[in-house]
Design an enzyme around this catalytic site. Sequence first.
Site, PDB file in Angstrom:
ATOM      1  N   GLY A 166      48.819  32.748  40.135  1.00  0.00           N
ATOM      2  CA  GLY A 166      47.567  32.207  39.631  1.00  0.00           C
ATOM      3  C   GLY A 166      47.019  31.220  40.629  1.00  0.00           C
ATOM      4  O   GLY A 166      47.776  30.586  41.359  1.00  0.00           O
TER       5      GLY A 166
ATOM      6  N   SER B  73      42.025  21.581  37.241  1.00  0.00           N
ATOM      7  CA  SER B  73      41.486  20.391  36.597  1.00  0.00           C
ATOM      8  C   SER B  73      42.046  20.182  35.196  1.00  0.00           C
ATOM      9  O   SER B  73      42.172  19.059  34.739  1.00  0.00           O
ATOM     10  CB  SER B  73      39.958  20.465  36.549  1.00  0.00           C
ATOM     11  OG  SER B  73      39.539  21.653  35.915  1.00  0.00           O
TER      12      SER B  73
ATOM     13  N   LYS C 157      41.793  34.791  37.153  1.00  0.00           N
ATOM     14  CA  LYS C 157      42.357  33.978  38.232  1.00  0.00           C
ATOM     15  C   LYS C 157      43.867  34.142  38.345  1.00  0.00           C
ATOM     16  O   LYS C 157      44.533  33.327  38.962  1.00  0.00           O
ATOM     17  CB  LYS C 157      42.000  32.513  37.989  1.00  0.00           C
ATOM     18  CG  LYS C 157      40.497  32.301  37.833  1.00  0.00           C
ATOM     19  CD  LYS C 157      40.191  30.952  37.256  1.00  0.00           C
ATOM     20  CE  LYS C 157      38.760  30.890  36.789  1.00  0.00           C
ATOM     21  NZ  LYS C 157      38.470  29.657  36.088  1.00  0.00           N
TER      22      LYS C 157
END
Length: 191
Positions: A50, A129, A38
């Site tokens: 990113g 998250s 990512k």
Amino acid sequence: MKIRATTVLGVLRHDRGAIGSDGQVTLGETAVKHGAVKVRKLFGGQVLVGFAGSAADAFTLFEKFEGHLERYRGHLRRATVELAKEWRSDRILRRLEAMMVVMDRSDMFTVSGNGDIIESDDSLAAIGSGGGYALAAGRALVQNTELDAEQVCQRALELAGDICIYSNRNITVLTFDGADDPERSHEDQTT
């Protein structure tokens, strides 16, 4: 089902920069991929990026951002502002669900589809998250160790991966330093 985010951390320290992410992709309550990458190098390796959020949306944003970097000859601040303006004003792009951390050797920004551009004031930026966990760990490591940018990024992402259920320890870290292999993937071997 909602695809959950990830953990991305950018670190600028001691004239070095690193950006990394975990590799987990989660669909609903299931981890469906463990080795996703990512983070990317853009503009001839001078810019690290990113993303957190939908992968398809992120690929679209990478392409748009790379176009702005080319148009403004690698000027990170200008390219970031133009991406945020386009992302916010374009009817299609406005619907993209992603966030990005973009950095060069001197600046780092967090960018969102709301037109937000947040400049890092402590040479650390995190999204996803597990971003809060990685940011807290990164700050503690910067304040209490002499680890370089890559080491801080790696260790903070490992700690976030231990806490956040939407992250793992299959970590990819990219750096600007050409002295070593600039693209290294680390996977924790412990059980």
